[in-house]
Design a protein around this motif. Structure first.
Motif, mmCIF file in Angstrom:
data_model
loop_
_atom_site.group_PDB
_atom_site.id
_atom_site.type_symbol
_atom_site.label_atom_id
_atom_site.label_comp_id
_atom_site.label_asym_id
_atom_site.label_seq_id
_atom_site.Cartn_x
_atom_site.Cartn_y
_atom_site.Cartn_z
ATOM 1 N N ALA A 1 -31.840 -0.774 -8.426
ATOM 2 C CA ALA A 1 -32.247 -2.519 -8.796
ATOM 3 C C ALA A 1 -31.961 -2.854 -9.859
ATOM 4 C CB ALA A 1 -33.551 -1.934 -8.577
ATOM 5 N N ASP A 2 -31.926 -4.258 -9.927
ATOM 6 C CA ASP A 2 -31.468 -5.240 -11.122
ATOM 7 C C ASP A 2 -33.366 -4.631 -12.298
ATOM 8 O OD1 ASP A 2 -30.143 -7.632 -9.806
ATOM 9 O OD2 ASP A 2 -29.419 -5.791 -10.757
ATOM 10 N N SER A 3 -34.065 -4.789 -11.578
ATOM 11 C CA SER A 3 -35.271 -4.576 -12.352
ATOM 12 C C SER A 3 -34.905 -3.131 -13.127
ATOM 13 C CB SER A 3 -36.343 -4.547 -10.946
ATOM 14 O OG SER A 3 -36.121 -3.857 -10.320
ATOM 15 N N VAL A 4 -34.319 -2.640 -12.706
ATOM 16 C CA VAL A 4 -34.526 -1.451 -13.906
ATOM 17 C C VAL A 4 -33.592 -0.648 -14.254
ATOM 18 C CG1 VAL A 4 -36.369 -0.516 -12.164
ATOM 19 C CG2 VAL A 4 -33.982 0.761 -11.700
ATOM 20 N N LYS A 5 -32.846 -1.228 -14.231
ATOM 21 C CA LYS A 5 -31.371 -1.055 -14.917
ATOM 22 C C LYS A 5 -31.456 -1.100 -16.501
ATOM 23 C CE LYS A 5 -27.823 -3.151 -11.623
ATOM 24 N NZ LYS A 5 -26.649 -3.985 -10.827
ATOM 25 N N GLY A 6 -30.738 0.109 -16.903
ATOM 26 C CA GLY A 6 -30.628 -0.012 -18.599
ATOM 27 C C GLY A 6 -32.394 0.966 -19.192
ATOM 28 N N ARG A 7 -32.924 0.671 -18.142
ATOM 29 C CA ARG A 7 -34.682 1.140 -18.187
ATOM 30 C C ARG A 7 -34.519 2.786 -17.554
ATOM 31 N NH1 ARG A 7 -39.224 -0.927 -17.353
ATOM 32 N NH2 ARG A 7 -38.234 -1.530 -15.781
ATOM 33 N N PHE A 8 -33.733 3.020 -16.257
ATOM 34 C CA PHE A 8 -34.270 4.382 -15.667
ATOM 35 C C PHE A 8 -32.779 4.533 -15.354
ATOM 36 C CE2 PHE A 8 -38.201 2.619 -13.098
ATOM 37 C CZ PHE A 8 -38.679 2.152 -14.452
ATOM 38 N N THR A 9 -32.657 6.205 -15.146
ATOM 39 C CA THR A 9 -31.648 6.936 -14.972
ATOM 40 C C THR A 9 -32.047 8.144 -13.899
ATOM 41 O OG1 THR A 9 -30.861 7.103 -17.240
ATOM 42 C CG2 THR A 9 -30.492 9.047 -15.396
ATOM 43 N N ILE A 10 -31.471 7.867 -12.812
ATOM 44 C CA ILE A 10 -30.718 8.925 -11.684
ATOM 45 C C ILE A 10 -30.683 10.194 -11.489
ATOM 46 C CG2 ILE A 10 -29.495 7.800 -10.556
ATOM 47 C CD1 ILE A 10 -31.471 8.297 -7.997
ATOM 48 N N SER A 11 -30.928 11.975 -11.444
ATOM 49 C CA SER A 11 -30.022 12.699 -11.446
ATOM 50 C C SER A 11 -30.830 13.797 -10.144
ATOM 51 C CB SER A 11 -30.397 12.926 -13.488
ATOM 52 O OG SER A 11 -31.516 13.468 -13.315
ATOM 53 N N ARG A 12 -29.159 14.389 -11.104
ATOM 54 C CA ARG A 12 -29.682 15.349 -9.775
ATOM 55 C C ARG A 12 -29.394 17.237 -9.959
ATOM 56 N NH1 ARG A 12 -27.677 14.328 -3.723
ATOM 57 N NH2 ARG A 12 -28.585 15.819 -3.420
ATOM 58 N N ASP A 13 -30.116 17.632 -9.754
ATOM 59 C CA ASP A 13 -29.881 19.378 -9.896
ATOM 60 C C ASP A 13 -29.642 20.011 -8.684
ATOM 61 O OD1 ASP A 13 -29.383 21.699 -10.241
ATOM 62 O OD2 ASP A 13 -30.837 21.704 -11.905
ATOM 63 N N ASN A 14 -28.442 19.873 -7.818
ATOM 64 C CA ASN A 14 -28.365 20.427 -7.008
ATOM 65 C C ASN A 14 -28.407 22.285 -6.258
ATOM 66 O OD1 ASN A 14 -27.025 18.266 -5.327
ATOM 67 N ND2 ASN A 14 -25.213 18.289 -5.576
ATOM 68 N N ALA A 15 -28.163 22.698 -7.379
ATOM 69 C CA ALA A 15 -28.745 24.696 -7.801
ATOM 70 C C ALA A 15 -30.637 24.554 -7.740
ATOM 71 C CB ALA A 15 -27.834 24.781 -9.425
ATOM 72 N N LYS A 16 -30.835 23.384 -8.328
ATOM 73 C CA LYS A 16 -32.532 23.477 -8.137
ATOM 74 C C LYS A 16 -32.920 22.469 -7.047
ATOM 75 C CE LYS A 16 -33.059 25.011 -13.017
ATOM 76 N NZ LYS A 16 -33.674 24.352 -14.319
ATOM 77 N N ASN A 17 -32.352 21.576 -5.983
ATOM 78 C CA ASN A 17 -32.521 21.044 -4.744
ATOM 79 C C ASN A 17 -33.422 19.916 -5.188
ATOM 80 O OD1 ASN A 17 -30.997 23.372 -3.404
ATOM 81 N ND2 ASN A 17 -32.792 23.676 -2.195
ATOM 82 N N THR A 18 -32.761 19.368 -6.512
ATOM 83 C CA THR A 18 -34.050 18.944 -7.072
ATOM 84 C C THR A 18 -33.362 17.697 -7.826
ATOM 85 O OG1 THR A 18 -35.908 20.425 -7.886
ATOM 86 C CG2 THR A 18 -35.991 18.305 -8.801
#
Length: 124
Positions: A61-78
């Motif tokens: 979302a524009d409101s969080v760009k540059g401040r928030f980062t989404i990531s995932r670890d498929n080995a840990k299902n998280t």
């Protein structure tokens, strides 16, 4: 049956950071896109960020760009949401979402399963 359990919320001062986690079970995690949404008091739930099943593509979302980062670890299902430079307007209950279809992106209005939410409060 899929289960999504969020954690990592809390109280933080303006400018601070938090890292949310969402642990998934009940499906082959690496086949499903994930997303984060939030709902502030008295408002509708809105899109924050999403990530594809491989983690190769993200959207914010524009409101969080540059401040928030989404990531995932498929080995840990998280899936994670790193939140930096937090503002009082980021105060909300944060929910993770898993797309119900395999290899289908999480959109702003997804067909998804939801976690129970975790409260994030940013004090001024």
């Amino acid at each position: 049956q899929v289960q999504l359990v969020e954690s990592g919320g809390g109280l933080v001062q303006t400018g601070g950071s938090l890292r949310l986690s969402c642990a998934a079970s009940g499906r082959t995690f690496s086949n499903y896109a994930m997303g984060w949404f939030r709902q502030a008091p008295g408002k509708e739930r809105v899109f924050v960020a999403a990530i594809t099943w491989t983690g190769g593509s993200t959207v914010y979302a524009d409101s969080v760009k540059g401040r928030f980062t989404i990531s995932r670890d498929n080995a840990k299902n998280t899936v994670f949401l790193q939140m930096n430079s937090l503002k009082p307007e980021d105060t909300a209950v944060y929910y993770c979402a898993m797309a119900r279809g395999r290899f289908v992106p999480v959109t702003e209005n997804p067909n998804a399963d939801w976690g129970q939410g975790t409260q994030v409060t940013v004090s001024s």
